[in-house]
Design an enzyme around this catalytic site. Structure first.
Site, PDB file in Angstrom:
ATOM      1  CG  HIS A   1       6.582  -5.942  -6.373  1.00  0.00           C
ATOM      2  ND1 HIS A   1       5.756  -4.970  -6.893  1.00  0.00           N
ATOM      3  CD2 HIS A   1       5.935  -6.445  -5.293  1.00  0.00           C
ATOM      4  CE1 HIS A   1       4.664  -4.891  -6.161  1.00  0.00           C
ATOM      5  NE2 HIS A   1       4.743  -5.767  -5.185  1.00  0.00           N
TER       6      HIS A   1
ATOM      7  CG  HIS B   1      -2.254  -5.862  -6.389  1.00  0.00           C
ATOM      8  ND1 HIS B   1      -3.079  -6.928  -6.175  1.00  0.00           N
ATOM      9  CD2 HIS B   1      -1.056  -6.234  -5.887  1.00  0.00           C
ATOM     10  CE1 HIS B   1      -2.422  -7.904  -5.563  1.00  0.00           C
ATOM     11  NE2 HIS B   1      -1.186  -7.497  -5.373  1.00  0.00           N
TER      12      HIS B   1
END
Length: 751
Positions: free
Chosen positions: A49, A96
């Site tokens: 990420h 998300h």
């Protein structure tokens, strides 16, 4: 520096999400074993990420050339382009996904909050937010319905409370997203170029200031959580999901922008993924300086927190600033006015080390570039996947029209328009405040949305698009189709596309087939942007979008921003004036195909291709023509052809008129103009390059003069007030029946 923390171990590295061999790589960089706090910091910064370790080598090849570009992709918190000599547009999209699968309300809400901070940390005031959503089929799964409702509510509650208009977006349903929904949020802001902020620290001797909400234990290991497959075990990791407070974010935004405009900020970064370790190390590395942090000075809302928790917490609504020591009183006064925490928690130093202290004891001491620039970089093995062939073309509409079976045609059209992928999105966007800020020119439900640029005559057109259905069949061409569709959305408003941001949602990159899809899609996207001269200015990669049920459809999401020099030239999808009959024209190279269409998907046909033909030069010519025609005031309305084909595009124009005026117009289409072929293909197939436009008699000749081989212009029919009919030759269908199906497709899921 003597480190008091215990050493971390290879076993702990694995539990923290680091891959095989990476612990040894850390030891090699440090020349010693890391402390546990350092190891935890590596787990965040070397996660997929944060480090982009399996994608960065490909991303560096993306097309990003433009005279408007103010910073290279990845250099700042978001992408930025010149609107004019004094103003810039700042925009970015992020995912998300995993948090929204576990806790959909907070996952979606904090996704919106995070992307807002990326924009306003650069000194830009957000003026629009958009979202791209993917779910399983709601009719088949109760949890999907729960996820859908809670994600939409999370987006709405956060954006509405923050006071930023939610101007548009898109949503798509497919079984592959059932366990792993995709929630991508995009924000667009405008800044004065001479008052923009940077993330690059200018040098040593500056103060590091923490501002915003207090730090808690929420979101710890959030970056690592987003860097692995979803499983039953990971779905229980709710502690990795952040909790947001939009009212607090509003205060942080206003205080931050005020400090930036007063030129009190030397450097600034949002504490997003990996929290304090990410913001401090990335800022230090970009400025090539050292940073010392004293964690006991960090405002905390929980007791007993230890160094690694402070460093990895992803508590929301927090920023890290670097200021001149002499400006501290002024900065403190601004945050006191907004009733927010602000604390000096460290300083920038000579050298390049990031040093973490607590109560005078050192827990970490390493160069910032080891955490950032020296993160591992991989290009994984690829294994091509053969393209699936689609089912035979359907001819049910053709037979119904030949029989003049009005009831049968109505039922078929109504069934398609009620499908979740083709129906009205009004039940979703009605939950959002789309008008706040008084900047809206064209709102959601049409093509791209159009918002005014403050203190100017111009406007920005914004859209977000994705087509995992196409990518799953042919990732290279599918990505080009996705870029082309986003460009058409912008062009249909009369704007010129100037920049693109992306969110690349793919499955586990360690599986060669998955990585092939990713690499092909990235290359296709870049090649299309190069042809269109639309730079890729920012983006996000979200891997590991798969569950125990398998991977999601590979889904690169494209957010495109376009510029209208004059807001008054914006073109709606439906005519504003129906006092006289209008002419309908089909513009662009019409080459529809049933294969890979939503018509086939709605009819239960297997996923397969080939994709519709696409010529990028033809697409570009069409987009340029639309902008020229809009600027000349020729177009009364325009809409691009996309999913659902010509039939859905025509209905959307009629439905938009009905929703704005309360009167259902009539549309006449001469399908013989479309050439030979099945009516199913001509009316329900999908094509690139094309727009359905409405013009007055006075402007018809000006449109017809633009006819060329690259931009064919053909009169298709007419559009007039009243009557409420869709006329196809001798067949007349009541549009009210079709509207009822279209408007009700998603309603039942939000009751």
């Amino acid at each position: 520096m003597l480190i008091v923390d215990r050493e971390g171990t290879a076993e702990e590295a694995k539990k923290l999400g680091l891959k095989d061999g990476e612990f040894d790589l850390i030891v090699g960089h440090l020349g010693r074993k890391p402390s546990f706090t350092e190891l935890a910091m590596f787990s965040g910064m070397w996660s997929e990420h944060c480090s982009y370790k399996n994608s960065i080598l490909l991303l560096k090849k993306l097309y990003s050339e433009s005279d408007r570009l103010l910073a290279k992709p990845g250099e700042e918190n978001a992408g930025s382009l010149k609107i004019n000599d004094k103003q810039a547009v700042v925009f970015k999209v992020e995912s998300h996904n995993h948090p929204s699968a576990v806790e959909p309300y907070q996952g979606a809400a904090t996704g919106v909050g995070g992307i807002m901070r990326d924009v306003f940390t650069m000194g830009a005031r957000p003026i629009a937010t958009l979202n791209s959503l993917r779910f399983g089929m709601p009719a088949k799964d109760q949890r999907t319905r729960y996820l859908l409702r809670r994600v939409v509510k999370g987006i709405g509650d956060y954006g509405n409370s923050l006071g930023i208009a939610n101007t548009g977006g898109e949503i798509f349903f497919h079984e592959s997203y059932t366990r792993n929904p995709l929630v991508n949020a995009m924000t667009v802001g405008v800044a004065d170029i001479d008052k923009m902020a940077t993330a690059k620290i200018p040098g040593p001797g500056k103060w590091v200031v923490y501002v915003g909400a207090k730090t808690g234990r929420d979101g710890i290991h959030g970056a690592s959580f987003a860097s692995k497959n979803l499983s039953k075990e990971s779905e229980e990791e709710r502690s990795a999901v952040q909790v947001g407070d939009p009212f607090l974010e509003k205060l942080v935004m206003e205080a931050t922008i005020e400090c930036i405009q007063k030129k009190l900020v030397l450097a600034i970064q949002d504490m997003g993924a990996a929290g304090l370790v990410s913001s401090s190390s990335e800022m230090a590395a970009s400025g090539n300086v050292g940073v010392r942090l004293d964690l006991e000075k960090v405002p905390a809302r929980e007791t007993g927190m230890v160094p690694f928790e402070f460093m990895l917490s992803e508590s929301q609504e927090r920023m890290l600033m670097v200021i001149e020591p002499g400006n501290w009183d002024k900065v403190k006064a601004v945050f006191d006015k907004w009733e927010l925490d602000a604390a000096v928690i460290g300083e920038t130093t000579e050298g390049k080390n990031l040093q973490i202290f607590m109560d005078g004891k050192c827990y970490a001491d390493l160069t910032a570039e080891i955490l950032t620039k020296k993160a591992p970089r991989y290009e994984r093995e690829q294994k091509p996947v053969a393209m699936k062939q689609g089912a035979a073309d359907l001819n049910q509409l053709d037979e119904l029209l030949q029989k003049a079976d009005i009831s049968g045609v109505t039922k078929l059209f109504a069934k398609l328009l009620a499908h979740p992928n083709l129906c009205s999105r009004q039940p979703i966007y009605r939950q959002y405040d789309t008008d706040i800020g008084l900047k809206r020119v064209i709102g959601p439900g049409q093509n791209g949305c159009v918002v005014r640029v403050p203190h100017s005559d111009s406007a920005l057109a914004v859209t977000i698009d994705g087509n995992g259905y196409y990518i799953a069949i042919d990732p290279y061409k599918g990505a080009q189709h996705t870029v082309a569709e986003a460009v058409r959305n912008i062009a249909a408003t009369g704007a010129v596309p100037i920049g693109l941001t992306n969110c690349l949602n793919f499955a586990n990159p360690y599986i060669p087939e998955n990585y092939w899809f990713f690499a092909q899609a990235v290359t296709g996207m870049s090649d299309a942007c190069r042809e269109f001269k639309v730079p890729i200015v920012s983006g996000n990669v979200s891997f590991y979008n798969e569950s125990e049920d398998g991977p999601v459809l590979p889904t690169p999401t494209m957010g495109v921003v376009g510029l209208l020099e004059k807001a008054v030239h914006a073109v709606p999808a439906a005519p504003a004036d129906l006092s006289s009959k209008l002419n309908l024209f089909l513009c662009g190279k019409f080459a529809p195909s049933q294969q890979a269409s939503q018509y086939h998907y709605a009819e239960g046909k297997p996923l397969g291709g080939p994709l519709p033909s696409l010529d990028l030069k033809t697409e570009l010519a069409g987009a340029q023509k639309l902008a020229k025609l809009a600027g000349a005031g020729v177009l009364a309305a325009a809409i691009d052809l996309s999913a659902g084909g010509l039939m859905r595009a025509a209905c959307r124009v009629a439905f938009a008129c009905f929703e704005s005026s309360g009167k259902m117009p009539s549309i006449t289409l001469d399908i013989t103009v479309l050439g030979k072929g099945l009516a199913d293909t001509l009316l329900l197939g999908e094509t690139a390059h094309c727009y359905l436009v409405a013009v007055s008699d006075a402007n018809a000749s000006a449109l017809e003069k633009e006819h060329s081989a690259e931009f064919p212009v053909a009169k298709l029919g007419s559009f007039e007030a009243g009557g409420g009919k869709l006329k196809l030759g001798q067949t007349e269908i009541a549009l009210a029946d079709l509207y009822a199906a279209w408007a009700g497709g998603l309603k039942e899921y939000f009751r």
